[in-house]
Write a protein that holds these residues in place. Structure first.
Motif, PDB file in Angstrom:
ATOM      1  N   ILE A 100       0.840  -1.203   0.000  1.00 14.13           N
ATOM      2  CA  ILE A 100       0.000   0.000   0.000  1.00 14.13           C
ATOM      3  C   ILE A 100       0.870   1.246   0.000  1.00 14.13           C
ATOM      4  N   LEU A 101       1.934   1.222   0.758  1.00 12.76           N
ATOM      5  CA  LEU A 101       2.795   2.396   0.903  1.00 12.76           C
ATOM      6  C   LEU A 101       3.366   2.863  -0.434  1.00 12.76           C
ATOM      7  N   ALA A 102       3.830   1.933  -1.244  1.00 13.43           N
ATOM      8  CA  ALA A 102       4.509   2.321  -2.488  1.00 13.43           C
ATOM      9  C   ALA A 102       3.599   3.094  -3.438  1.00 13.43           C
ATOM     10  N   PRO A 103       2.423   2.575  -3.811  1.00 15.88           N
ATOM     11  CA  PRO A 103       1.590   3.343  -4.747  1.00 15.88           C
ATOM     12  C   PRO A 103       1.010   4.616  -4.139  1.00 15.88           C
ATOM     13  N   VAL A 104       0.695   4.597  -2.833  1.00 17.97           N
ATOM     14  CA  VAL A 104       0.172   5.823  -2.215  1.00 17.97           C
ATOM     15  C   VAL A 104       1.247   6.892  -2.191  1.00 17.97           C
TER      16      VAL A 104
END
Length: 481
Positions: free
Chosen positions: A220-224
């Protein structure tokens, strides 16, 4: 405690369980359900004052101007309004706000609050937030737990760790999150005294939350992070990048982080709270009279008990006779009648209406726009009549239509009208004709609202029959832009 707390108001939901008052086009957080202010306005006021920074708001594109209008009515200015390209539940929304805040202050405290809750005692809640702040500053993820008043099956629960106290006035150790139980299990948990309702309210530093995502939800962290990095500014809004946002999973912060993290604490709260998750909750929070009835203006109860009668318009008088434990809600275009025990099934009714293609499932006759609002009064196969309300100083886009012509009759105020480059002022009791294909615009140059009646005629009357040439609200093309 040092430093301000940054409220994060989440207001992207559709609130179908309070249909017909709450619909996708204007969900419950923006409606006046328990007072003169909307639930969103109540939340913004509750989290304002000397201890709080200006709020961060995460919402959808269609609601961005409703947010600014309602905050302005409260004389509050946001620190940021973040626009999600599409709803992805709470985990991505909260993370996006944390990443934005961390650019300025990684140790800033964030208070995550849904904007559709009712918390009557503002001072008690603020005191609870202050009591929880030191634990959050120490790197903990603090969740708020509500002292149960009944064996509720509609909420998740928080199980306290051994030795923790549900009546404490400081954060307590948390053992685990518990899914919504059945009735028997809910009764057992409430009787034990070691469980609290999960309110979905959280306090932590931006850095602590980001680190939790790095550990437990890097997918989740990467695309957000990419979506935040490539966000663009638009009339004071922050638009997250849609290409990267499309790769973000749809998941709640409970599932993504809270059920996995180890550095958790819970702040007990017992001074009154409701998420208004259904009409029975509205009945409870509205203060039933001696007969257990809650009756609105334009509603009448005869020989009724335990009943909620609510009419949202002076054009519909709602009358109940001999009713017991009934919810009856009337709007200008829809009526709901249900037993209170079945009030949670309203979402199933909305699904059935959608399946039949009924506009009432998701749309109101009144449509809110950044310049004001319009209401559809009558419609036939080749005509439509609208009432249009334009705020002082506001202007519709410079536009044209392929399939319809329009007649405008001003009934309040003065309109500044442009048709194919010709400008004129149209006052009360005057009218003007806009031919099919003409490039036109209406503005309100005055200091009072301007109201006109519009009669459309043509082969197609959909809101998407519009070409915008200029627009002070930068909406682009499409029905709402």
């Amino acid at each position: 405690m040092t430093g301000l707390i940054y409220p994060l108001l989440l207001c992207g939901g559709s609130g179908t369980r309070l249909w017909p008052l709450s619909r996708k086009s204007f969900p419950k957080q923006f409606a006046r359900i328990t007072g003169d202010d909307s639930l969103f306005q109540q939340a913004a006021k509750r989290l304002s004052g000397a201890d709080f920074a200006a709020p961060i708001v995460v919402t959808g594109n269609d609601f961005r101007f409703i947010v600014t209008e309602q905050l302005a009515a409260c004389e509050l200015a946001p620190s940021a309004i973040v626009i999600e390209p599409e709803g992805r539940n709470t985990a991505p929304a909260v993370l996006a706000a944390a990443l934005g805040l961390a650019q300025h202050d990684p140790l800033a405290l964030m208070l995550v609050a849904p904007s559709d809750h009712v918390i009557p005692d503002q001072e008690a809640f603020r005191a609870a937030v202050q009591a929880a702040a030191p634990r959050a500053q120490a790197g903990y993820l603090v969740t708020f737990g509500i002292m149960p008043t009944r064996a509720e099956t509609g909420y998740g629960y928080l199980e306290l760790a051994e030795g923790a106290q549900s009546t404490a006035t400081t954060p307590q150790a948390l053992k685990r999150f518990v899914e919504k139980p059945d009735a028997a299990r809910a009764a057992e948990m409430v009787a034990s005294g070691t469980y609290l309702w999960n309110a979905g309210i959280f306090l932590f530093t931006a850095q602590a939350l980001i680190e939790a995502f790095a550990t437990h939800a890097p997918d989740i962290l990467a695309p957000v992070r990419a979506s935040v990095t490539q966000a663009r500014r638009d009339l004071g809004f922050t638009r997250l990048d849609p290409a990267h946002w499309a790769d973000v999973p749809d998941i709640s912060i409970d599932y993504a982080i809270m059920e996995k993290a180890s550095h958790l604490a819970v702040m007990p709260y017992s001074a009154g709270w409701s998420d208004l998750g259904g009409w029975e909750a509205v009945w409870q929070e509205s203060g039933p009279d001696a007969s257990g009835n809650v009756i609105s203006d334009h509603a009448t109860a005869l020989d009724c008990t335990g009943t909620l009668l609510r009419s949202e318009t002076d054009r519909v008088e709602l009358v109940g006779i001999g009713l017991e434990d009934i919810v009856a809600i009337a709007t200008g275009d829809a009526v709901l009648v249900a037993h209170k025990s079945k009030a949670q099934d309203v979402k199933d009714a909305v699904a059935a209406l959608k399946a039949r293609g009924a506009l009432q499932a998701t749309q109101f006759p009144t449509d809110h726009r950044p310049w004001g609002w319009f209401e559809s009064l009558a419609m036939g196969t080749r005509f439509q009549v609208k009432r249009i309300h334009v705020h002082p100083g506001a202007a519709l886009s410079l536009q044209s239509h392929h399939h319809r012509s329009e007649h405008w009759i001003v009934v309040e105020g003065t309109a500044k009208v442009t048709i194919d480059g010709q400008v004129q002022l149209v006052t009360e009791n005057q009218s003007v004709y806009v031919p099919l294909g003409a490039v036109h615009r209406m503005e309100n140059p005055g200091k009072v609202p301007m109201v006109l009646i519009e009669v459309q005629t043509g082969s197609y009357l959909g809101e998407d029959d519009i070409i915008r040439y200029e627009d002070i609200y930068a909406r682009g093309q499409g029905a709402k832009g």
